[in-house]
Design an enzyme around this catalytic site. Sequence first.
Site, mmCIF file in Angstrom:
data_model
loop_
_atom_site.group_PDB
_atom_site.id
_atom_site.type_symbol
_atom_site.label_atom_id
_atom_site.label_comp_id
_atom_site.label_asym_id
_atom_site.label_seq_id
_atom_site.Cartn_x
_atom_site.Cartn_y
_atom_site.Cartn_z
ATOM 1 N N ASP A 1 52.850 31.914 -3.231
ATOM 2 C CA ASP A 1 51.564 32.133 -2.324
ATOM 3 C C ASP A 1 51.989 32.855 -1.000
ATOM 4 O O ASP A 1 53.103 32.614 -0.275
ATOM 5 C CB ASP A 1 50.838 30.877 -1.935
ATOM 6 C CG ASP A 1 49.385 31.340 -1.424
ATOM 7 O OD1 ASP A 1 48.377 30.895 -2.170
ATOM 8 O OD2 ASP A 1 49.253 31.866 -0.485
ATOM 9 N N GLU B 1 38.894 31.909 -3.022
ATOM 10 C CA GLU B 1 39.095 33.468 -2.401
ATOM 11 C C GLU B 1 39.216 34.460 -3.482
ATOM 12 O O GLU B 1 38.612 35.562 -3.368
ATOM 13 C CB GLU B 1 40.209 33.222 -1.475
ATOM 14 C CG GLU B 1 40.476 34.427 -0.762
ATOM 15 C CD GLU B 1 41.971 34.340 0.077
ATOM 16 O OE1 GLU B 1 42.577 35.454 0.026
ATOM 17 O OE2 GLU B 1 42.127 33.391 0.344
ATOM 18 N N HIS C 1 43.447 30.465 -10.935
ATOM 19 C CA HIS C 1 44.764 29.956 -10.611
ATOM 20 C C HIS C 1 44.940 28.465 -10.126
ATOM 21 O O HIS C 1 43.636 27.714 -9.653
ATOM 22 C CB HIS C 1 45.229 30.989 -9.430
ATOM 23 C CG HIS C 1 44.236 30.981 -8.303
ATOM 24 N ND1 HIS C 1 43.125 31.666 -8.370
ATOM 25 C CD2 HIS C 1 44.166 30.449 -7.081
ATOM 26 C CE1 HIS C 1 42.228 31.528 -7.168
ATOM 27 N NE2 HIS C 1 43.050 30.810 -6.627
HETATM 28 P P1 5GP Z 1 41.871 30.385 -3.451
HETATM 29 O O1 5GP Z 1 41.393 30.131 -2.288
HETATM 30 O O2 5GP Z 1 41.230 31.400 -4.429
HETATM 31 O O3 5GP Z 1 42.195 29.043 -4.194
HETATM 32 O O4 5GP Z 1 43.331 30.728 -2.950
HETATM 33 C C1 5GP Z 1 43.769 32.128 -3.143
HETATM 34 C C2 5GP Z 1 45.172 32.189 -2.655
HETATM 35 O O5 5GP Z 1 45.758 33.259 -2.821
HETATM 36 C C3 5GP Z 1 45.573 31.826 -1.283
HETATM 37 O O6 5GP Z 1 46.156 30.852 -1.134
HETATM 38 C C4 5GP Z 1 46.043 33.002 -0.791
HETATM 39 O O7 5GP Z 1 47.117 33.046 0.174
HETATM 40 C C5 5GP Z 1 46.585 33.817 -1.949
HETATM 41 N N1 5GP Z 1 46.796 35.245 -1.983
HETATM 42 C C6 5GP Z 1 45.909 35.985 -1.528
HETATM 43 N N2 5GP Z 1 46.143 37.351 -1.736
HETATM 44 C C7 5GP Z 1 47.463 37.283 -2.280
HETATM 45 C C8 5GP Z 1 48.572 38.283 -2.702
HETATM 46 O O8 5GP Z 1 48.263 39.443 -2.612
HETATM 47 N N3 5GP Z 1 49.835 37.781 -2.977
HETATM 48 C C9 5GP Z 1 49.984 36.455 -3.229
HETATM 49 N N4 5GP Z 1 51.221 35.967 -3.518
HETATM 50 N N5 5GP Z 1 49.168 35.568 -2.861
HETATM 51 C C10 5GP Z 1 48.122 35.907 -2.403
#
Ligand code: 5GP
Length: 119
Positions: free
Chosen positions: A33, A99, A104
């Site tokens: 992440d 997000e 995932h």
């Molecule tokens: P969600 O809130 O959708 O479950 O989590 C999305 C995750 O994706 C977050 O923890 C955020 O830090 C991660 N994330 C967002 N953009 C990127 C990216 O460009 N690269 C990586 N490696 N992680 C990302």
Amino acid sequence: MAYDTNNIFAKILRREIPCDRVYEDDFALAFSDIKPQAPVHVLVIPKGEYVSSDDFFSTAPDAEVAGFCRAVGNVAGKLGIAENGYRLLANHGADANQEVPHFHVHIFAGKNLGPMLAV
Ligand code: 5GP
């Protein structure tokens, strides 16, 4: 919700933007992440186009669901976190503050992670 082929994880899968790759097989890709919330914070994503866990679990073929679950286990094995423990988390939808609209699973590990939810 229709799948957005321009979401950031779709771009990572297409190798249009880089990631810190941890594991890859026919069903899944795992990478660190970008904003880690634990000493180990890895995201595991399916290769197929699924908006969220809800979409994936209800519409993905059995072989993809099985392959993805095995991949999550393989990532944990590769990271060597099974003995001390780890947490899996998948956000779906607005109340979970999802997000990125590509399914995932977060893997958190590397310390005692405390209670499951902040109260
Ligand atoms: P969600 O809130 O959708 O479950 O989590 C999305 C995750 O994706 C977050 O923890 C955020 O830090 C991660 N994330 C967002 N953009 C990127 C990216 O460009 N690269 C990586 N490696 N992680 C990302």
